[in-house]
Design a protein around this motif. Structure first.
Motif, PDB file in Angstrom:
ATOM      1  N   LEU A 568       0.843  -1.287  -0.117  1.00 41.23           N
ATOM      2  CA  LEU A 568       0.098  -0.029   0.249  1.00 41.23           C
ATOM      3  C   LEU A 568       0.886   1.472  -0.139  1.00 41.23           C
ATOM      4  O   LEU A 568       0.520   2.200  -0.882  1.00 41.23           O
ATOM      5  CB  LEU A 568      -0.928   0.005   1.107  1.00 41.23           C
ATOM      6  CG  LEU A 568      -2.141   1.056   1.073  1.00 41.23           C
ATOM      7  CD1 LEU A 568      -2.803   1.158  -0.066  1.00 41.23           C
ATOM      8  CD2 LEU A 568      -2.785   1.114   2.559  1.00 41.23           C
ATOM      9  N   PRO A 569       2.112   1.343   0.769  1.00 38.99           N
ATOM     10  CA  PRO A 569       2.729   2.466   0.873  1.00 38.99           C
ATOM     11  C   PRO A 569       3.230   2.831  -0.621  1.00 38.99           C
ATOM     12  O   PRO A 569       3.421   4.096  -1.105  1.00 38.99           O
ATOM     13  CB  PRO A 569       3.877   2.240   1.628  1.00 38.99           C
ATOM     14  CG  PRO A 569       3.593   1.247   2.602  1.00 38.99           C
ATOM     15  CD  PRO A 569       2.362   0.620   1.649  1.00 38.99           C
ATOM     16  N   GLU A 570       3.384   1.972  -1.508  1.00 40.50           N
ATOM     17  CA  GLU A 570       3.853   2.184  -2.852  1.00 40.50           C
ATOM     18  C   GLU A 570       2.828   2.671  -3.637  1.00 40.50           C
ATOM     19  O   GLU A 570       3.088   3.767  -4.442  1.00 40.50           O
ATOM     20  CB  GLU A 570       4.446   0.924  -3.537  1.00 40.50           C
ATOM     21  CG  GLU A 570       5.695   0.159  -2.741  1.00 40.50           C
ATOM     22  CD  GLU A 570       6.854   1.156  -2.657  1.00 40.50           C
ATOM     23  OE1 GLU A 570       7.016   1.924  -3.524  1.00 40.50           O
ATOM     24  OE2 GLU A 570       7.496   1.180  -1.857  1.00 40.50           O
ATOM     25  N   ILE A 571       1.519   2.161  -3.570  1.00 40.33           N
ATOM     26  CA  ILE A 571       0.570   2.683  -4.114  1.00 40.33           C
ATOM     27  C   ILE A 571       0.314   4.242  -3.746  1.00 40.33           C
ATOM     28  O   ILE A 571      -0.122   5.026  -4.482  1.00 40.33           O
ATOM     29  CB  ILE A 571      -0.702   1.909  -3.903  1.00 40.33           C
ATOM     30  CG1 ILE A 571      -0.577   0.424  -4.353  1.00 40.33           C
ATOM     31  CG2 ILE A 571      -2.079   2.426  -4.706  1.00 40.33           C
ATOM     32  CD1 ILE A 571      -0.671   0.456  -6.099  1.00 40.33           C
ATOM     33  N   ALA A 572       0.322   4.366  -2.501  1.00 38.42           N
ATOM     34  CA  ALA A 572      -0.025   5.716  -1.938  1.00 38.42           C
ATOM     35  C   ALA A 572       1.343   6.715  -2.497  1.00 38.42           C
ATOM     36  O   ALA A 572       0.855   8.005  -2.854  1.00 38.42           O
ATOM     37  CB  ALA A 572       0.132   5.848  -0.391  1.00 38.42           C
ATOM     38  N   LYS A 573       2.290   6.340  -2.755  1.00 35.71           N
ATOM     39  CA  LYS A 573       3.453   7.153  -3.410  1.00 35.71           C
ATOM     40  C   LYS A 573       3.297   7.469  -4.813  1.00 35.71           C
ATOM     41  O   LYS A 573       3.285   8.656  -5.204  1.00 35.71           O
ATOM     42  CB  LYS A 573       4.626   6.507  -3.184  1.00 35.71           C
ATOM     43  CG  LYS A 573       5.222   6.504  -1.896  1.00 35.71           C
ATOM     44  CD  LYS A 573       6.536   5.485  -1.814  1.00 35.71           C
ATOM     45  CE  LYS A 573       6.952   5.108  -0.620  1.00 35.71           C
ATOM     46  NZ  LYS A 573       8.182   4.433  -0.553  1.00 35.71           N
ATOM     47  N   SER A 574       2.551   6.560  -5.567  1.00 38.58           N
ATOM     48  CA  SER A 574       2.405   6.776  -6.935  1.00 38.58           C
ATOM     49  C   SER A 574       1.021   6.054  -7.242  1.00 38.58           C
ATOM     50  O   SER A 574       0.849   5.038  -7.757  1.00 38.58           O
ATOM     51  CB  SER A 574       3.420   6.120  -7.761  1.00 38.58           C
ATOM     52  OG  SER A 574       4.414   6.797  -7.968  1.00 38.58           O
ATOM     53  N   PRO A 575      -0.035   6.918  -7.318  1.00 37.92           N
ATOM     54  CA  PRO A 575      -1.517   6.223  -7.480  1.00 37.92           C
ATOM     55  C   PRO A 575      -1.696   6.078  -8.914  1.00 37.92           C
ATOM     56  O   PRO A 575      -2.481   5.258  -9.172  1.00 37.92           O
ATOM     57  CB  PRO A 575      -2.343   7.535  -7.493  1.00 37.92           C
ATOM     58  CG  PRO A 575      -1.365   8.636  -6.438  1.00 37.92           C
ATOM     59  CD  PRO A 575      -0.132   8.401  -6.849  1.00 37.92           C
ATOM     60  N   GLU A 576      -0.384   6.123  -9.736  1.00 35.50           N
ATOM     61  CA  GLU A 576      -0.705   5.540 -11.112  1.00 35.50           C
ATOM     62  C   GLU A 576      -0.522   4.080 -11.066  1.00 35.50           C
ATOM     63  O   GLU A 576      -0.713   3.366 -12.269  1.00 35.50           O
ATOM     64  CB  GLU A 576       0.396   6.300 -12.078  1.00 35.50           C
ATOM     65  CG  GLU A 576       0.250   7.998 -12.425  1.00 35.50           C
ATOM     66  CD  GLU A 576       0.803   8.663 -11.086  1.00 35.50           C
ATOM     67  OE1 GLU A 576       1.449   7.987 -10.422  1.00 35.50           O
ATOM     68  OE2 GLU A 576       0.698   9.805 -11.156  1.00 35.50           O
ATOM     69  N   LEU A 577       0.175   3.853 -10.179  1.00 36.15           N
ATOM     70  CA  LEU A 577       0.219   2.030 -10.009  1.00 36.15           C
ATOM     71  C   LEU A 577      -0.920   1.564  -9.721  1.00 36.15           C
ATOM     72  O   LEU A 577      -1.593   1.668  -8.738  1.00 36.15           O
ATOM     73  CB  LEU A 577       1.132   1.906  -8.831  1.00 36.15           C
ATOM     74  CG  LEU A 577       2.742   1.861  -8.973  1.00 36.15           C
ATOM     75  CD1 LEU A 577       3.537   1.631  -7.840  1.00 36.15           C
ATOM     76  CD2 LEU A 577       3.242   0.989  -9.855  1.00 36.15           C
ATOM     77  N   LEU A 578      -1.349   0.583 -10.641  1.00 38.60           N
ATOM     78  CA  LEU A 578      -2.721  -0.048 -10.641  1.00 38.60           C
ATOM     79  C   LEU A 578      -2.402  -1.224  -9.562  1.00 38.60           C
ATOM     80  O   LEU A 578      -1.592  -1.963  -9.874  1.00 38.60           O
ATOM     81  CB  LEU A 578      -3.097  -0.467 -11.669  1.00 38.60           C
ATOM     82  CG  LEU A 578      -3.570   0.413 -12.815  1.00 38.60           C
ATOM     83  CD1 LEU A 578      -4.208  -0.009 -14.227  1.00 38.60           C
ATOM     84  CD2 LEU A 578      -4.965   1.277 -12.155  1.00 38.60           C
ATOM     85  N   GLN A 579      -3.270  -1.578  -8.561  1.00 40.16           N
ATOM     86  CA  GLN A 579      -3.186  -2.663  -7.728  1.00 40.16           C
ATOM     87  C   GLN A 579      -3.760  -3.729  -8.342  1.00 40.16           C
ATOM     88  O   GLN A 579      -4.255  -3.713  -9.474  1.00 40.16           O
ATOM     89  CB  GLN A 579      -4.124  -2.264  -6.434  1.00 40.16           C
ATOM     90  CG  GLN A 579      -4.036  -3.440  -5.287  1.00 40.16           C
ATOM     91  CD  GLN A 579      -2.560  -3.655  -4.914  1.00 40.16           C
ATOM     92  OE1 GLN A 579      -1.865  -4.481  -5.357  1.00 40.16           O
ATOM     93  NE2 GLN A 579      -2.243  -3.053  -3.779  1.00 40.16           N
ATOM     94  N   ASN A 580      -2.959  -4.927  -7.893  1.00 37.23           N
ATOM     95  CA  ASN A 580      -3.428  -6.255  -8.504  1.00 37.23           C
ATOM     96  C   ASN A 580      -4.838  -6.599  -8.206  1.00 37.23           C
ATOM     97  O   ASN A 580      -5.473  -6.043  -7.192  1.00 37.23           O
ATOM     98  CB  ASN A 580      -2.659  -7.408  -7.902  1.00 37.23           C
ATOM     99  CG  ASN A 580      -1.242  -7.370  -8.757  1.00 37.23           C
ATOM    100  OD1 ASN A 580      -1.288  -7.215 -10.038  1.00 37.23           O
ATOM    101  ND2 ASN A 580      -0.009  -7.778  -8.323  1.00 37.23           N
TER     102      ASN A 580
END
Length: 583
Positions: A568-580
């Motif tokens: 989750l911290p990586e998603i928070a840093k870059s919302p462009e990252l789509l979660q699996n």
């Protein structure tokens, strides 16, 4: 300003990286942690050490100490996150418990795969950027450039196993000052990039390394990783959109959106190319202990150099596994414990399943006449172990003594006391080394070995064209080295029947080496294998011997767990990252 999603590591921190054991060979060098960028790459020794440090994490994903509790006293690997073994101190909160119980989610998932891989990828990019000014000669620059690109491809391959398609950052070196907007590349783009890097490196590097350079990336390693990547790429999990089928945003990111049967042939061809090098072979020893069929299967893991290791994880003289997996009376503690289901998976020495009436299996003597790999992989009650200082073996006492007025553990090693399943892992443990006594092993750990390549070839060929003579020969070579007699398979197996045989051989041959966790996922059968009640074995002695299976844990699996969630911290840093999908 957004914080970078890709891990950033300073020069000094990279130079301070160390392994859990003393390094030897090309890793055995003094590490200086007080160097700046100029002094690192202007000095040939410092620059080579920088590259060598990128090798340090090469085996982290399959390390049996990968997951640890907060106190660092209990460790488990992927074997404890699937149906192979029960993790230690199961009441604690750690990565393997999350997967065993089905509680993994983006908030708590271990982030080591994301952080370690991108940290090492960034280090490769730093090294390649400065390579022109490093005072190496031309030939050495060509070699180390290929090594670095192999390592970059390797860490991307680990990311793809965990997440599917991931951001490809090319040669970019991000810093904390950058405004980084990273998006995930498609799975196809990731596969193609990794293959191109491996092909480039393979064209430059020697087929194998010897002497002090043993353990460095080689042509054989490049080709073997390529075969593994293509095997995953052909597997059901990474075709037809995988777990994101029908999702226009994710289907091409986590998998190929289509299914191309030719992908199996590509995987078969890549594995065949490794075999055709004639640089590796299954390690067989029929002379050291001629009365023990399949002894080579145990001995190969105690040898630093052997004919089977294609990519080893280097370490100095050590007791790495003995301190983890051996019984407490010999100084082992903190590791994982096999389930009874793993015991039952091993056939009899004649190759027949224990459920086959013709197999000769005796429930009152369940450990006799089994596939020799069983005795070399799992310690059970009455396993014979040599006591230090003598050549006289004695049986491990893992039973409950019921001869008295109340049942008591026979020893500190016994079921319910030293082991929650009544069993211990023996795979790769050196039988001549005792952790709480003198003695070390020169053993290194396998990251890729030839047996995997043979199994990869057999699986891919069977899926591409069916159970050909070459498929039979490959599986029978594995069974022959294992010590099965007869080792031959029944003639006329169908593709589906051979698929079952191959999957079983992978489970037994590669047990506790970090493969089972991924295999059941790429085959899309984890929802079956990981939703099971797992058992141990209680052996009681008193008025006779009684074998009693007992429940250890109910494993739970959800379809989301076919892939790891991006932390989750990586998603928070870059919302462009789509979660699996499904998280």
């Amino acid at each position: 300003m957004k914080k970078p999603a890709i891990a950033v590591l300073t020069i000094a921190a990279l130079l301070a990286l160390t392994t859990a054991c003393k390094k030897t060979s090309f890793l055995d060098q003094t590490v200086t942690s007080s160097l700046d960028e100029n002094s690192t790459f202007s000095d040939s020794s410092n620059a080579m050490q920088f590259l060598n440090n990128i090798y340090v994490d090469i085996g982290f994903a399959s390390d049996p100490r990968r997951f640890t509790n907060s106190a660092g006293t209990y460790w488990g690997g992927l074997e404890a996150a699937c149906d192979e073994a029960e993790g230690p101190n199961a009441a604690s909160t750690n990565g393997f418990i999350q997967f065993a119980t089905g509680s993994v989610n983006p908030t708590v998932v271990p982030d080591d795969a994301w952080k370690k891989c991108y940290t090492d990828i960034r280090a490769v990019n730093q090294f390649l950027k400065h390579l022109p000014v490093i005072p190496f000669n031309k030939a050495l620059k060509t070699q180390v450039s290929a090594e670095a690109r192999f390592l970059r491809a390797w860490y991307y391959s680990i990311l793809m196993q965990h997440y599917g398609g991931v951001p490809l950052i090319g040669d970019t070196i991000y810093t904390s000052a950058n405004n980084i907007e990273v998006q995930r590349n498609t799975y196809k783009e990731c596969v193609n990039y990794v293959l191109s890097e491996l092909d480039m490196a393979a064209a430059v590097l020697p087929t194998t390394w010897t002497g002090a350079q043993y353990g460095r990336a080689s042509r054989g390693a490049c080709m073997a990783v390529k075969a593994r990547v293509l095997l995953f790429a052909a597997s059901p999990l990474f075709n037809k959109g995988g777990m994101a089928a029908g999702d226009a945003n994710l289907a091409g990111i986590v998998a190929y959106p289509d299914a191309d049967p030719n992908r199996w042939q590509l995987a078969a061809d890549a594995a065949r190319a490794v075999i055709a090098l004639n640089a590796y072979q299954l390690f067989v020893d029929s002379t050291s202990k001629p009365g023990e069929l399949g002894y080579g299967f145990q001995e190969l893991f105690t040898k630093r150099y052997n004919t089977e290791y294609i990519l080893p994880r280097m370490m100095g003289d050590n007791k790495y596994l003995e301190s983890l997996w051996d019984v407490p009376s010999r100084g082992g503690s903190g590791g994982s414990f096999p389930y009874q289901e793993m015991v039952d998976a091993f056939p009899m020495s004649n190759g027949l399943e224990i459920t086959d009436p013709a197999s000769g299996y005796d429930p009152q003597n369940p450990y006799q006449n089994r596939d020799p790999r069983f005795g070399y992989s799992i310690m059970h009650d009455s396993t014979m172990r040599v006591t230090f200082g003598t050549n006289q073996p004695s049986p491990l006492q893992l039973y409950i003594n019921t001869a008295g007025t109340s049942a008591v553990a026979s020893s500190g090693d016994a079921v319910y006391k030293g082991t929650p399943t009544g069993l211990y892992i023996y795979k790769m443990v050196d039988p001549n080394v005792i952790n709480n006594s003198v003695g070390n092993t020169a053993r290194v750990l396998p990251v890729i070995r030839y047996a995997e390549v043979v199994l990869n070839f057999a699986e891919a060929t069977n899926e591409a064209v069916g159970p050909t003579a070459e498929v039979y020969q490959s599986i029978e070579a594995i069974r022959q080295r294992a010590g099965l007699r007869p080792w031959q398979l029944p003639a006329g197996l169908s593709q589906e029947q051979m698929r079952t045989v191959i999957r079983k051989e992978r489970r037994l041959e590669l047990a506790f080496e970090g493969f089972r966790f991924w295999d059941v996922r790429r085959w899309l059968i984890a929802d079956q294998t990981e939703n099971q009640t797992m058992h141990g074995m209680e052996v009681s002695r008193g008025q006779g011997v009684v074998y009693k299976p007992f429940v250890v844990r109910k494993h739970n699996f959800t379809n989301a767990m076919y892939l790891w969630p991006i932390p989750l911290p990586e998603i928070a840093k870059s919302p462009e990252l789509l979660q699996n999908p499904l998280y």
